[in-house]
Each structure stands twice: as C-alpha cells, then as structure tokens.
Design an enzyme around this catalytic site. Structure first.
Site, mmCIF file in Angstrom:
data_model
loop_
_atom_site.group_PDB
_atom_site.id
_atom_site.type_symbol
_atom_site.label_atom_id
_atom_site.label_comp_id
_atom_site.label_asym_id
_atom_site.label_seq_id
_atom_site.Cartn_x
_atom_site.Cartn_y
_atom_site.Cartn_z
ATOM 1 N N GLU A 217 -75.338 81.914 -46.305
ATOM 2 C CA GLU A 217 -76.088 82.992 -45.649
ATOM 3 C C GLU A 217 -75.973 82.727 -44.158
ATOM 4 O O GLU A 217 -76.683 81.878 -43.615
ATOM 5 C CB GLU A 217 -77.560 82.974 -46.097
ATOM 6 C CG GLU A 217 -77.760 83.165 -47.594
ATOM 7 C CD GLU A 217 -77.563 84.608 -48.051
ATOM 8 O OE1 GLU A 217 -77.507 85.507 -47.192
ATOM 9 O OE2 GLU A 217 -77.454 84.821 -49.270
ATOM 10 N N CYS A 251 -82.016 86.686 -38.264
ATOM 11 C CA CYS A 251 -80.578 86.785 -38.548
ATOM 12 C C CYS A 251 -80.138 88.235 -38.690
ATOM 13 O O CYS A 251 -79.013 88.571 -38.357
ATOM 14 C CB CYS A 251 -80.233 86.007 -39.806
ATOM 15 S SG CYS A 251 -81.193 86.537 -41.231
HETATM 16 P P1 NAD Z 1 -77.750 75.888 -37.966
HETATM 17 O O1 NAD Z 1 -76.452 76.229 -38.626
HETATM 18 O O2 NAD Z 1 -77.727 75.170 -36.675
HETATM 19 O O3 NAD Z 1 -78.657 74.977 -38.949
HETATM 20 C C1 NAD Z 1 -78.880 75.280 -40.318
HETATM 21 C C2 NAD Z 1 -79.088 73.972 -41.068
HETATM 22 O O4 NAD Z 1 -77.937 73.151 -40.942
HETATM 23 C C3 NAD Z 1 -80.269 73.143 -40.565
HETATM 24 O O5 NAD Z 1 -80.932 72.580 -41.679
HETATM 25 C C4 NAD Z 1 -79.601 72.071 -39.730
HETATM 26 O O6 NAD Z 1 -80.306 70.860 -39.718
HETATM 27 C C5 NAD Z 1 -78.292 71.865 -40.446
HETATM 28 N N1 NAD Z 1 -77.226 71.394 -39.552
HETATM 29 C C6 NAD Z 1 -77.149 71.520 -38.202
HETATM 30 N N2 NAD Z 1 -76.003 70.965 -37.751
HETATM 31 C C7 NAD Z 1 -75.367 70.477 -38.838
HETATM 32 C C8 NAD Z 1 -74.127 69.805 -39.033
HETATM 33 N N3 NAD Z 1 -73.319 69.498 -38.001
HETATM 34 N N4 NAD Z 1 -73.776 69.462 -40.295
HETATM 35 C C9 NAD Z 1 -74.575 69.760 -41.327
HETATM 36 N N5 NAD Z 1 -75.759 70.385 -41.203
HETATM 37 C C10 NAD Z 1 -76.135 70.753 -39.986
HETATM 38 O O7 NAD Z 1 -78.549 77.252 -37.874
HETATM 39 P P2 NAD Z 1 -79.929 77.502 -37.144
HETATM 40 O O8 NAD Z 1 -79.722 77.405 -35.677
HETATM 41 O O9 NAD Z 1 -80.990 76.672 -37.775
HETATM 42 O O10 NAD Z 1 -80.218 79.018 -37.542
HETATM 43 C C11 NAD Z 1 -79.758 80.110 -36.813
HETATM 44 C C12 NAD Z 1 -78.532 80.712 -37.446
HETATM 45 O O11 NAD Z 1 -78.772 80.961 -38.806
HETATM 46 C C13 NAD Z 1 -78.168 82.052 -36.850
HETATM 47 O O12 NAD Z 1 -76.776 82.143 -36.729
HETATM 48 C C14 NAD Z 1 -78.665 83.049 -37.886
HETATM 49 O O13 NAD Z 1 -78.005 84.278 -37.889
HETATM 50 C C15 NAD Z 1 -78.436 82.300 -39.145
HETATM 51 N N6 NAD Z 1 -79.342 82.775 -40.175
HETATM 52 C C16 NAD Z 1 -78.836 83.445 -41.229
HETATM 53 C C17 NAD Z 1 -79.681 83.948 -42.197
HETATM 54 C C18 NAD Z 1 -79.176 84.706 -43.385
HETATM 55 O O14 NAD Z 1 -79.963 84.949 -44.296
HETATM 56 N N7 NAD Z 1 -77.922 85.106 -43.423
HETATM 57 C C19 NAD Z 1 -81.047 83.731 -42.082
HETATM 58 C C20 NAD Z 1 -81.527 83.035 -40.983
HETATM 59 C C21 NAD Z 1 -80.665 82.549 -40.044
#
Ligand code: NAD
Length: 474
Positions: A217, A251
């Site tokens: 997602e 998102c």
């Molecule tokens: P992110 O990708 O930075 O983090 C998501 C998760 O991944 C967190 O638990 C984080 O700790 C982990 N993470 C971070 N870096 C990592 C790495 N190098 N390796 C493995 N895991 C890692 O996303 P975010 O900043 O928390 O959220 C914002 C983003 O999420 C935006 O792009 C938004 O559009 C998207 N989003 C999508 C949905 C959806 O339903 N499609 C919903 C909410 C947010």
C-alpha cells in the site's frame, strides 16, 4: 509483552507464531469473532488514550480527526468483518467439467499462517489495526511493525495488544528503519506493507528472497479533476476536507488539482472562504493539525521555495494569525498556481497542506496529464455523470476513485482498497482483503464412478470412442 518475549529475536517470535499455528490449526469462526470483538472493545476503552497519543506524536492533531479518520474507520472495518465473516469463510463450490463428474470441486479459504504488517506514521492506528483485524478474521497470526515516528502511539499499540493476545498470536516489534529492514527479511506467509513507494521497492526486494507474497500500500500523487462548470462550494468543501485533514498527511489526499483555466480565480476565492470556515482561527485552530516532524516541515517549505523560484504564484489562503501565535511545525494552507510540470511540487508526493493547481483548456488534457505520470493511488472527479466522467474513468488507471467526494472510498468497507504499479500492489478491505490473507486452496473430490476410468491404459477402442465424443466438432 512479557519478560522472555522481549528477549526473543524477531525470528524467534516468528518461529513461535508458526509453531502455534501448526499446533492449533485454523481458528474457528467463533474464535475469530471473539478476537475481533476483543479488539473492538479495547479500541473503545482506549479511545481517549489513543487520540492523546496521536496528538502528542504529531505535536497537535484534533481528537475529532483521530476519532473519525482512525478510530471510526477501524471500528467500522471490524464490524464489517464480523458481519461478513461467515460468508467469507464458506468454501466456494466450483464447476466440474463433464469427464470429471460426478466429482466435486470447491475452494477452501485457509489462513496463510503468520502475516507481517508494517505501518506508516500518518495514520498510525488505523493503518496498523485494519490490516491486523483483516489478518485475524482470515485466521492468521500477526507480527506488527508500527512506525518509529509515532513512538507514543506505537507504545500504546504494543501495550494494548500484549494485554489482548498471547505473543504467539499477535506480537509487536518496535524500531526504526534498521528494525524495519530486518523485519522485511522474515519468512512470513504474507507481508502487508503500507508506506512510501521508495521503501516499498526495498521491501519487495527483501521479501523476494523468501518468496513472501506481498500487499504493498504505497503513495504517489493523487489528482483531483474538476469538470468545467462543476466548481461549487460543495466541491471546494470536499477538497478542503480531503486536502487539509491531518494537514494533508494522507496517502489518498488530493495531491494536485486539475482545473479549467477559466475557473482559477473563482476557485481561489471559494477555497479561501472554505478554509476560513473550516479553520476560523487559522492554522492555530484546534481542528488543524501539525506536520509530523521538522524534516517533513522543511521538505514542504522547500517544495514551496522551488515552485516560487520556477515562477509559480504562491497564494496563502485562510485566516493567518500573527506569527507569535503560530504553533510549531504547523504549515498554513496554501495554493500554488502555475508551477511548471517539472517543478518538485508537481513531481513529488506532497503529503502536506499545499495544493498546486494545474489548469487545462480542453478536458482531455487533464486525462493526458494524469496518464503522463505514474498510476495514482486515488483519483477524484467533480462534475456531473455522463461522457466526461465516463471518459476519465475509462481512460485512466488508478487504485480507487471517488466521484464528487474525497477520501470516502477508503471508508467503503466492501470495496477493495489499494494502488496499482508505483502506488501499490494488491488490496485490502472487502472480500479482497480477506482473500489476500487467505490461501485459496482448490480441492477436487473424485466420485466413485467417473468417465476418467475410461481414459487409462491400456488404451484402445473405448478410449478412441470417448475421445471422439469429447473432441467432436461443434
Ligand atoms: P515509510 O516508507 O518511510 O515507512 C513505512 C514503514 O517502513 C515504517 O514502519 C518504517 O519504520 C519502515 N521503514 C522505514 N525505512 C525503512 C527501510 N529502509 N527498510 C525497511 N523498513 C523501513 O513511509 P512513511 O513515511 O511512514 O509513510 C508515508 C508514506 O506512506 C507516503 O508515501 C504515503 O503515501 C504512504 N502511505 C500509503 C498508504 C496506503 O494505504 N497506500 C497509507 C498511508 C501512507
């Protein structure tokens, strides 16, 4: 979580969950419903604590926003699962071709086993709990990795779930990117990742090593298209709701607007009036949220600076308090007119209260702009039903669509929710969510008498006659 469990490594926790799954088998419908009801009661009991934790993590977020956009949608999703679980779990009869009759064929939806869930910070509660509830409804065990950017909420989630479930049924792992990277290499039976497209790519690579099936997602730029003549106060209210809830950190927030070129000034006036009505004290209004951290706050300001440097017009909207009254990390709602297509604000996911307006002269230009970018997570259309709406929906491909509304497709529990391509893979919500976390096992049960006995060695005249009948011309 209890003493020994804390010392367990992530692999050990996974091994314990898998062992328990193999030992106990798939839970009954009664056990699954009991788990969902326990979850529901705990959410209601912790409602105040949850809204307070989220607000503290953000610096400020209206408890109403958390109530509506996190707690209500989660409770609604649980109620939906409770209502439909029996039907979802039922084996599905499938057609059997003539030579195999009177055998029976059916699909049995079996829990996959242990599901990993990785969640982002922007809706730290609902984006953890809806996948959790779906996984439990499908009979799985679950390991959760909430975001490190919302430590209070993540801690509360961990405490809540430890009180509700044994660690071999639901376990929470907290930590930052390092822990996330380790988590994504675990040999889950399925991994649900919600987060950015950039990290999603890394997750897919890591999961690929163990061939772990994925639901991704992700994010991206979701356009909102306003048809010529469809600019009404209702349209604008809906855009303000979608763009400024959680200060744009959603998102599926409308990322940018596609508007007829003659409607720009009218839109600015209507949007300004709507923002003033929604937030009478400007960005210090109790219902207006803060940006999650300094990094994102400065990133958003850099987007504005870049757009301005490239000739865009920056239009402040809504009430503006004197700077002394400003809340930290709070960015006022702003419109951006005329940002070139290659400016950062038109290229990157905004994730904040800034709304660029991209104009079109002919409606099909809007379709071309959308199709020139990556496939979006959400698409919004404001206008009458009919040829324009039909053309837009038929000629663009996006995760989901809301017509004359923003965000609300997420709350339709019976619709699959997910992106496509760079905005995601797979879906949850609806029967699609249940099925994504279930194994669809095809079962064929042979009958005592069947034609296939006529088609075995030694082959001869009987086989010739049967084949001649089966392969006859029609
Ligand atoms: P992110 O990708 O930075 O983090 C998501 C998760 O991944 C967190 O638990 C984080 O700790 C982990 N993470 C971070 N870096 C990592 C790495 N190098 N390796 C493995 N895991 C890692 O996303 P975010 O900043 O928390 O959220 C914002 C983003 O999420 C935006 O792009 C938004 O559009 C998207 N989003 C999508 C949905 C959806 O339903 N499609 C919903 C909410 C947010």
């Amino acid at each position: 979580m209890q003493g020994d469990d804390i010392l367990m490594t992530m692999e050990q926790r996974l091994a314990a969950q898998r062992h328990a799954f193999l030992r106990d088998g798939a839970p009954t419908i009664a056990q699954r419903k009991a788990a969902l009801r326990r979850l529901r009661s705990a959410i209601l009991a912790q409602r105040g604590a949850l809204t307070a934790a989220v607000s503290a993590d953000f610096g400020h977020r209206s408890p109403y926003e958390t109530d509506i956009l996190e707690i209500l949608v989660t409770v609604q999703a649980i109620d939906y699962l409770l209502r439909h679980l029996k039907r979802f779990m039922q084996p599905e009869r499938r057609h059997v071709a003539l030579p195999y009759q009177a055998g029976r064929a059916y699909v049995q939806y079996q829990p996959k086993g242990v599901i990993g869930v990785m969640a982002p910070w922007n809706y730290p509660f609902s984006l953890t709990f809806i996948p959790l509830a779906t996984a439990l409804a499908a009979g799985n065990r679950v390991m959760l990795k909430p975001s490190e950017l919302t430590p209070r909420t993540s801690q509360l989630i961990e405490t809540m779930l430890a009180a509700l479930f044994p660690a071999d049924e639901v376990a929470v792992v907290t930590g930052g990117p390092d822990v996330g990277a380790g988590f994504s290499t675990l040999a889950f039976d399925h991994l649900v990742f919600t987060g950015s497209t950039a990290i999603g790519r890394q997750i897919m690579q890591a999961a690929g090593k163990n061939l772990v099936p994925l639901t991704l997602e992700l994010g991206g730029k979701s356009p909102a298209v306003v048809a010529p003549g469809a600019l009404t106060a209702r349209t604008v209210n809906s855009l303000v709701f979608g763009k400024l809830s959680n200060a744009g950190q959603t998102c599926i927030a409308p990322d940018y607007l596609l508007l007829h070129q003659d409607d720009v000034e009218n839109f600015i006036a209507l949007y300004d009036a709507a923002v003033k009505a929604f937030y009478p004290d400007g960005p210090t209004s109790h219902d207006y949220g803060a940006i999650i951290n300094d990094r994102h706050y400065h990133r958003l300001q850099d987007l504005l600076t870049d757009a301005q440097a490239r000739g865009a017009r920056i239009v402040p909207v809504g009430h503006r308090p004197d700077s002394a009254a400003e809340r930290p990390k709070t960015l006022a709602p702003t419109l951006i007119v005329g940002a070139p297509d290659d400016s950062r604000i038109m290229q990157e996911e905004i994730f904040g209260p800034l709304l660029p307006i991209r104009t079109y002269a002919a409606f099909d230009e809007a379709i071309d702009v959308i199709n020139a970018g990556p496939r979006p997570l959400a698409l919004y259309y404001f206008g009458p039903g009919g040829p324009l709406q039909d053309r837009l929906l038929a000629r663009t491909t996006s995760g989901n669509v809301s017509v004359n509304a923003t965000l609300l497709h997420f709350a339709q529990d019976d619709l699959p929710f997910g992106g496509i391509g760079p905005s995601g893979m797979g879906a949850y919500h609806g029967i699609e969510g249940f099925r994504a976390l279930s194994h669809a096992k095809g079962v064929f049960i042979q009958s005592r008498w069947h034609f296939t006995d006529l088609l075995r060695a030694p082959f001869g005249k009987l086989a010739d006659a049967v084949l001649a009948f089966m392969l006859r011309r029609r």
